[in-house]
Write a protein that holds these residues in place. Structure first.
Motif, PDB file in Angstrom:
ATOM      1  N   MET A  86      12.651  40.463  48.512  1.00 29.42           N
ATOM      2  CA  MET A  86      13.442  41.435  49.544  1.00 29.42           C
ATOM      3  C   MET A  86      15.096  41.171  49.440  1.00 29.42           C
ATOM      4  SD  MET A  86      13.425  43.218  54.029  1.00 29.42           S
ATOM      5  CE  MET A  86      11.808  43.677  53.397  1.00 29.42           C
ATOM      6  N   PRO A  87      14.732  41.307  48.142  1.00 27.76           N
ATOM      7  CA  PRO A  87      16.389  40.546  48.130  1.00 27.76           C
ATOM      8  C   PRO A  87      17.796  41.503  48.154  1.00 27.76           C
ATOM      9  CG  PRO A  87      15.394  42.138  45.991  1.00 27.76           C
ATOM     10  CD  PRO A  87      15.151  41.827  47.010  1.00 27.76           C
ATOM     11  N   ASP A  88      17.891  42.331  48.811  1.00 29.53           N
ATOM     12  CA  ASP A  88      18.651  42.924  49.745  1.00 29.53           C
ATOM     13  C   ASP A  88      18.944  43.627  50.676  1.00 29.53           C
ATOM     14  OD1 ASP A  88      20.840  43.817  46.700  1.00 29.53           O
ATOM     15  OD2 ASP A  88      19.548  44.981  46.540  1.00 29.53           O
ATOM     16  N   GLY A  89      17.778  42.534  51.761  1.00 32.98           N
ATOM     17  CA  GLY A  89      17.872  42.870  52.847  1.00 32.98           C
ATOM     18  C   GLY A  89      17.309  43.632  53.436  1.00 32.98           C
ATOM     19  N   ASP A  90      16.821  43.597  54.912  1.00 31.68           N
ATOM     20  CA  ASP A  90      16.006  44.953  55.285  1.00 31.68           C
ATOM     21  C   ASP A  90      16.599  45.879  56.541  1.00 31.68           C
ATOM     22  OD1 ASP A  90      13.309  46.181  56.566  1.00 31.68           O
ATOM     23  OD2 ASP A  90      13.567  44.593  58.051  1.00 31.68           O
ATOM     24  N   ASN A  91      17.153  46.734  55.604  1.00 34.74           N
ATOM     25  CA  ASN A  91      17.822  48.058  56.049  1.00 34.74           C
ATOM     26  C   ASN A  91      18.769  47.841  56.387  1.00 34.74           C
ATOM     27  OD1 ASN A  91      17.501  51.124  56.436  1.00 34.74           O
ATOM     28  ND2 ASN A  91      16.807  50.800  58.457  1.00 34.74           N
ATOM     29  N   VAL A  92      19.555  47.047  55.766  1.00 33.33           N
ATOM     30  CA  VAL A  92      20.893  46.582  56.206  1.00 33.33           C
ATOM     31  C   VAL A  92      22.240  46.927  54.726  1.00 33.33           C
ATOM     32  CG1 VAL A  92      20.364  44.528  57.713  1.00 33.33           C
ATOM     33  CG2 VAL A  92      20.870  44.033  55.333  1.00 33.33           C
ATOM     34  N   ARG A  93      23.558  46.885  55.123  1.00 30.67           N
ATOM     35  CA  ARG A  93      24.263  46.738  54.031  1.00 30.67           C
ATOM     36  C   ARG A  93      25.782  45.889  54.423  1.00 30.67           C
ATOM     37  NH1 ARG A  93      28.687  49.730  55.692  1.00 30.67           N
ATOM     38  NH2 ARG A  93      28.813  50.647  57.069  1.00 30.67           N
ATOM     39  N   VAL A  94      25.823  45.355  53.316  1.00 32.99           N
ATOM     40  CA  VAL A  94      27.209  43.935  53.114  1.00 32.99           C
ATOM     41  C   VAL A  94      27.810  44.052  52.650  1.00 32.99           C
ATOM     42  CG1 VAL A  94      27.210  41.894  51.951  1.00 32.99           C
ATOM     43  CG2 VAL A  94      24.740  42.299  52.639  1.00 32.99           C
ATOM     44  N   GLU A  95      29.231  44.558  53.449  1.00 32.50           N
ATOM     45  CA  GLU A  95      30.548  45.062  53.620  1.00 32.50           C
ATOM     46  C   GLU A  95      31.398  43.006  53.466  1.00 32.50           C
ATOM     47  OE1 GLU A  95      31.563  47.740  56.779  1.00 32.50           O
ATOM     48  OE2 GLU A  95      31.704  46.417  58.015  1.00 32.50           O
ATOM     49  N   VAL A  96      32.789  43.159  52.978  1.00 34.28           N
ATOM     50  CA  VAL A  96      33.203  42.384  52.430  1.00 34.28           C
ATOM     51  C   VAL A  96      34.458  42.269  54.085  1.00 34.28           C
ATOM     52  CG1 VAL A  96      35.155  41.140  51.541  1.00 34.28           C
ATOM     53  CG2 VAL A  96      33.340  41.996  50.561  1.00 34.28           C
ATOM     54  N   TRP A  97      34.615  41.329  54.903  1.00 35.36           N
ATOM     55  CA  TRP A  97      35.252  41.182  55.713  1.00 35.36           C
ATOM     56  C   TRP A  97      36.252  40.565  55.620  1.00 35.36           C
ATOM     57  CZ3 TRP A  97      35.723  37.334  60.579  1.00 35.36           C
ATOM     58  CH2 TRP A  97      36.575  37.915  61.428  1.00 35.36           C
ATOM     59  N   ILE A  98      36.245  39.369  54.818  1.00 34.72           N
ATOM     60  CA  ILE A  98      37.775  38.660  54.566  1.00 34.72           C
ATOM     61  C   ILE A  98      37.442  38.023  53.575  1.00 34.72           C
ATOM     62  CG2 ILE A  98      38.943  36.508  55.817  1.00 34.72           C
ATOM     63  CD1 ILE A  98      39.408  38.296  57.345  1.00 34.72           C
ATOM     64  N   GLU A  99      38.754  37.708  51.952  1.00 32.70           N
ATOM     65  CA  GLU A  99      38.090  37.255  51.279  1.00 32.70           C
ATOM     66  C   GLU A  99      40.099  36.254  51.278  1.00 32.70           C
ATOM     67  OE1 GLU A  99      38.434  40.485  48.488  1.00 32.70           O
ATOM     68  OE2 GLU A  99      39.416  41.948  48.839  1.00 32.70           O
ATOM     69  N   ASN A 100      39.834  36.255  49.685  1.00 32.76           N
ATOM     70  CA  ASN A 100      40.564  35.037  49.333  1.00 32.76           C
ATOM     71  C   ASN A 100      40.476  33.393  50.654  1.00 32.76           C
ATOM     72  OD1 ASN A 100      41.527  36.132  47.410  1.00 32.76           O
ATOM     73  ND2 ASN A 100      42.324  37.735  48.275  1.00 32.76           N
ATOM     74  N   LEU A 101      39.504  33.233  50.831  1.00 33.16           N
ATOM     75  CA  LEU A 101      39.735  31.915  50.817  1.00 33.16           C
ATOM     76  C   LEU A 101      39.489  30.923  50.413  1.00 33.16           C
ATOM     77  CD1 LEU A 101      37.418  33.169  55.011  1.00 33.16           C
ATOM     78  CD2 LEU A 101      39.904  32.558  54.237  1.00 33.16           C
ATOM     79  N   ASP A 102      39.402  29.870  51.058  1.00 30.45           N
ATOM     80  CA  ASP A 102      39.673  28.197  50.066  1.00 30.45           C
ATOM     81  C   ASP A 102      38.194  27.516  50.637  1.00 30.45           C
ATOM     82  OD1 ASP A 102      40.070  26.031  47.464  1.00 30.45           O
ATOM     83  OD2 ASP A 102      42.023  25.542  48.145  1.00 30.45           O
ATOM     84  N   ILE A 103      37.329  27.342  50.412  1.00 26.56           N
ATOM     85  CA  ILE A 103      36.204  26.922  50.323  1.00 26.56           C
ATOM     86  C   ILE A 103      35.801  26.694  51.802  1.00 26.56           C
ATOM     87  CG2 ILE A 103      34.879  24.320  50.248  1.00 26.56           C
ATOM     88  CD1 ILE A 103      36.560  23.681  48.648  1.00 26.56           C
ATOM     89  N   PRO A 104      35.864  28.084  53.025  1.00 25.89           N
ATOM     90  CA  PRO A 104      35.040  28.225  54.015  1.00 25.89           C
ATOM     91  C   PRO A 104      34.232  27.540  54.608  1.00 25.89           C
ATOM     92  CG  PRO A 104      35.119  29.815  52.936  1.00 25.89           C
ATOM     93  CD  PRO A 104      35.557  29.426  52.023  1.00 25.89           C
TER      94      PRO A 104
END
Length: 349
Positions: free
Chosen positions: A1-19
């Motif tokens: 199930m490569p893309d998950g089970d009836n879910v979608r993914v969105e970016v919340w925060i970006e440009n972090l340094d090794i969180p």
């Protein structure tokens, strides 16, 4: 199930340094640790321009700033706990400190536990308060395998202390913070909501004694010996506790969480595991109220190499019921994509 089970993914925060660790606070704020030593404050989905705290850490190899936890009495007890690596007289150690929350920033208040073994590799680093309101700490064996079986060392263990760093009277080894031992590099802990069982993720060998892979999910019991380096995998020897899952492909599991929200009802009760080299978010289904594994799904990748979001370090449930996970593509072992590293949000499709 490569893309998950009836879910979608969105970016919340970006440009972090090794969180490394994401922590939601009851008032809607969130904190994220970066391994080089910054704790960032997120308000209303935006990273604030001034760091919440900057800690003096030894960012060497896998070391640096790692786990975060909030006091179980927060906000009446306004404390944030953080685990980090530091250097003293040419030696590396780990410790857990406590910050006092001031709203826009956190101020150092005290050291909770100090002089845990530290190293370039295998620092553990996850901290969390359990249902018993005690603080659990995963401590790696710093690539010195013999420490895991040595009850005079705090390396290769799951530790338990109270919020002040005191040793609970019912710890299994009198006067010691050790809760379980025989761990190699434990990196995730989460309690099953229905049963209160403590689940732990752990990295298997990367060449020691000629062995590879054998990454694990364990159920941690008080005083249990999980075998490293005497055994790997699940040999069924009565003196050691076998993992409930052993991966024969290199998987390295990091942060884990049980989903218990309402937003993604089809995921309720499932254990989610962020993995590094295999670049998957794992969904582990368990028989109701039990430790019996019924299904494992690998999300966002179809094999054990390249995943859609790269290396994943942590996964947590947010107050909105969404699942959030962190990428770790800037840690020196990944291939950074534009905007990396990121925090992603999983919501219904």
């Amino acid at each position: 199930m490569p893309d998950g089970d009836n879910v979608r993914v969105e970016v919340w925060i970006e440009n972090l340094d090794i969180p490394w660790s994401l922590l939601f606070l009851p008032d809607g704020r969130a904190l994220v640790s970066e391994r080089k030593g910054r704790i960032l404050l997120i308000k209303n989905g935006k990273v604030q321009s001034r760091p919440y705290a900057v800690l003096d850490v030894a960012h060497i190899g896998e070391g640096g700033l790692m786990g975060l936890a909030a006091d179980p009495g927060f906000p009446s007890k306004p404390f944030i706990y953080a685990m980090h690596t530091y250097e003293e007289n040419g030696k590396l150690y780990n410790r857990v400190i406590r910050l006092k929350d001031k709203g826009e920033n956190g101020v150092f208040e005290k050291t909770i536990i100090d002089k845990l073994p530290g190293g370039t590799f295998h620092n553990g680093g996850r901290i969390a308060f359990g249902p018993d309101r005690l603080l659990y700490i995963t401590a790696g064996e710093t690539f010195k395998a013999e420490l895991a079986q040595d009850l005079s060392s705090l390396g290769g263990k799951v530790l338990r202390v109270d919020r002040e760093g005191g040793i609970p009277s019912d710890n299994p080894f009198k006067g010691s913070p050790i809760y379980s031992y025989g761990q190699r590099n434990p990196q995730g802990i989460s309690w099953q909501p229905e049963t209160g069982r403590l689940f732990e993720s752990e990295h298997g060998p990367s060449g020691e004694y000629g062995h590879f892979a054998n990454d694990e999910i364990n159920i941690i019991v008080k005083g249990g010996n999980y075998g490293w380096p005497k055994v790997i995998g699940a040999p069924g020897l009565k003196q050691y506790i076998d993992p409930i899952i052993v991966w024969k492909h290199t998987t390295p599991p990091s942060g884990i969480t049980f989903y218990k929200g309402d937003l993604l009802k089809n995921l309720r009760g499932d254990l989610f595991v962020a993995t590094l080299k295999s670049q998957a978010l794992l969904r582990i289904k368990l028989a109701k109220d039990s430790a019996k594994v019924t299904r494992i799904e690998r999300w966002f990748t179809s094999d054990y190499s390249e995943g859609k979001y790269g290396r994943l370090r942590d996964v947590v449930q947010g107050p909105d019921g969404a699942l959030y996970f962190l990428s770790n593509n800037r840690d020196g072992r990944g291939t950074p994509k534009p905007g990396d590293d990121k925090i992603y949000r999983i919501v219904p499709k």
